[in-house]
Design an enzyme around this catalytic site. Structure first.
Site, PDB file in Angstrom:
ATOM      1  CE  LYS A   1      -5.365  53.203 -24.369  1.00 37.21           C
ATOM      2  NZ  LYS A   1      -4.554  52.009 -24.213  1.00 37.21           N
TER       3      LYS A   1
ATOM      4  CE  LYS B   1       1.017  53.819 -31.537  1.00 32.89           C
ATOM      5  NZ  LYS B   1       0.841  52.357 -31.576  1.00 32.89           N
TER       6      LYS B   1
ATOM      7  CE  LYS C   1       4.304  47.823 -24.305  1.00 29.62           C
ATOM      8  NZ  LYS C   1       3.027  47.237 -23.853  1.00 29.62           N
TER       9      LYS C   1
HETATM   10  P1  AMP Z   1      -3.071  50.549 -27.177  1.00 27.32           P
HETATM   11  O1  AMP Z   1      -3.529  51.927 -26.796  1.00 27.32           O
HETATM   12  O2  AMP Z   1      -1.589  50.530 -27.427  1.00 27.32           O
HETATM   13  O3  AMP Z   1      -3.578  49.473 -26.272  1.00 27.32           O
HETATM   14  O4  AMP Z   1      -3.681  50.265 -28.627  1.00 27.32           O
HETATM   15  C1  AMP Z   1      -4.994  49.836 -28.851  1.00 27.32           C
HETATM   16  C2  AMP Z   1      -5.283  49.858 -30.337  1.00 27.32           C
HETATM   17  O5  AMP Z   1      -5.259  51.205 -30.839  1.00 27.32           O
HETATM   18  C3  AMP Z   1      -4.257  49.080 -31.191  1.00 27.32           C
HETATM   19  O6  AMP Z   1      -4.937  48.403 -32.239  1.00 27.32           O
HETATM   20  C4  AMP Z   1      -3.356  50.165 -31.744  1.00 27.32           C
HETATM   21  O7  AMP Z   1      -2.742  49.814 -32.959  1.00 27.32           O
HETATM   22  C5  AMP Z   1      -4.318  51.341 -31.902  1.00 27.32           C
HETATM   23  N1  AMP Z   1      -3.614  52.629 -31.742  1.00 27.32           N
HETATM   24  C6  AMP Z   1      -3.042  53.109 -30.608  1.00 27.32           C
HETATM   25  N2  AMP Z   1      -2.483  54.322 -30.814  1.00 27.32           N
HETATM   26  C7  AMP Z   1      -2.699  54.630 -32.135  1.00 27.32           C
HETATM   27  C8  AMP Z   1      -2.374  55.761 -32.980  1.00 27.32           C
HETATM   28  N3  AMP Z   1      -1.706  56.828 -32.510  1.00 27.32           N
HETATM   29  N4  AMP Z   1      -2.758  55.719 -34.277  1.00 27.32           N
HETATM   30  C9  AMP Z   1      -3.436  54.649 -34.755  1.00 27.32           C
HETATM   31  N5  AMP Z   1      -3.794  53.567 -34.028  1.00 27.32           N
HETATM   32  C10 AMP Z   1      -3.423  53.546 -32.727  1.00 27.32           C
END
Ligand code: AMP
Ligand code: TRP
Length: 332
Positions: free
Chosen positions: A197, A194, A111
């Site tokens: 959002k 990946k 980051k």
């Molecule tokens: P975040 O959106 O980074 O705050 O992630 C929240 C949760 O969603 C975490 O447990 C991540 O590992 C999971 N996550 C986010 N993006 C993905 C993705 N593309 N595939 C699988 N899990 C995801």
């Protein structure tokens, strides 16, 4: 019954990867655990957030979690900034964790990139707050994606050093529950990235608020290759987009790649995309409808979060007070 804690950042509308990789598992764990689920707004501001957008994204994420099936009565759903015990323990952990430990965190390195001198100090101490989130409830199990594994190892290092430094057996060991690789959802525009959002391209992801038309359009435009689907799993090697779409299909039907290829192997992407669209609309349609219904009434969402924060606070306060006593703070 084991206590679970997990958190998700209100940094945008949750997408299909959040659902398949995290939230869907959170919902299932409610049957067998005592669960606390937290919208981590304190973590979100480690990078700049527009204030009005942050408040709205907190409501949106809460609505979406409720729509996915998080049960705010049997379990606890709240936003992090509403429970000050997290901050009190995080400060103590800032003084327990070592610079060298944080310097090794790959998420910080990614980051911060080349701009290390200019990122917030909150981004650097992010893992200490995350450790406090979990340990302030003495939670022992944490469902997360693989990318969070290193943060949980650090949380255990902090807990052990605290116990050692103060000669106590106060903080328990945390057991990560890493959700399987089948749940790693990739971008619809690039099968090697990946789904996220925060990706600037809307076409790269399915949002949990997308209607049937948006889902159909995004899947129709999803990147593929000209070959038909293989009949064997080995045939997906070197075809990241094909692997991603069959992986999504597999996750939504509770099977694996082999199961999907048994049914759809040999088909062209035109046919397979139609089947995938129907499946996504059937599974996500009710969630996005319920999310929109809840968002029309922000007062109700806020009262759900308020009630969750009150119950979370009641669990966390005695634990943080004991930690403060162990550290030697004079209670006046
Ligand atoms: P975040 O959106 O980074 O705050 O992630 C929240 C949760 O969603 C975490 O447990 C991540 O590992 C999971 N996550 C986010 N993006 C993905 C993705 N593309 N595939 C699988 N899990 C995801
Ligand atoms: N860092 C986690 C993520 O980006 C979110 C998070 C914050 C979290 N506090 C937590 C996850 C505590 C599990 C437990 O996904």
């Amino acid at each position: 019954m084991q206590r679970i804690f997990s958190g998700i950042q209100p940094s945008g509308i949750p997408q299909l990867g959040n659902y398949l990789g995290a939230v869907r598992n959170w919902v299932a764990l409610q049957d067998s655990h005592e669960c606390l689920y937290c919208v981590v707004d304190l973590h979100a501001i480690t990078v700049w957030q527009d204030p009005a957008a942050l408040a709205q994204q907190t409501r949106e994420l809460a609505a979406s979690l409720l729509a996915c099936g998080i049960d705010p009565k049997g379990h606890i759903l709240f936003n992090q900034s509403a429970v000050h015990a997290h901050l009190r323990l995080a400060w103590i952990f800032n003084c327990v964790a070592r610079m060298g430990w944080l310097n090794r965190m790959t998420q910080f390195k990614e980051k911060a990139g080349k701009d290390r001198e200019n990122v917030s100090t909150g981004l650097f101490t992010y893992p200490n707050l995350m450790a406090a989130d979990i340990l302030v409830y003495h939670a022992t199990r944490v469902p997360v994606g693989d990318d969070q594994r290193q943060h949980l190892e650090l949380a255990n290092d902090i807990a052990q050093k605290f116990n050692r430094d103060y000669g106590v057996d106060f903080f328990p060991n945390i057991e990560p529950m890493i959700m399987g690789p089948a749940a790693r959802v990739m971008s619809l525009r690039d099968g090697t990235k990946k789904m996220s959002k925060s990706d600037p391209s809307e076409q790269s992801r399915i949002n949990l608020t997308d209607g049937a038309d948006e889902i159909a359009l995004k899947i129709r435009r999803a990147k593929t290759d000209p070959e038909p689907l293989p009949s064997e799993v080995e045939g997906l090697d070197g075809r990241p987009e094909a692997r991603n779409l069959t992986g999504i299909y597999a996750a939504l039907t509770d099977t694996d790649h082999a199961g999907v290829l048994r049914e759809h192997g040999g088909k062209g992407f035109g046919d397979f995309k139609k089947a995938l669209t129907d499946l996504l609309v059937a599974k996500l349609g009710p969630i996005s409808e319920e999310t929109r219904r809840l968002l029309a009434d922000p007062g109700t969402i806020e009262s759900v979060l308020r009630d969750g924060a009150r119950r979370a606070e009641a669990l966390a306060t005695p634990i943080v007070e004991e930690a403060e006593r162990l550290v030697g703070f004079l209670k006046v």
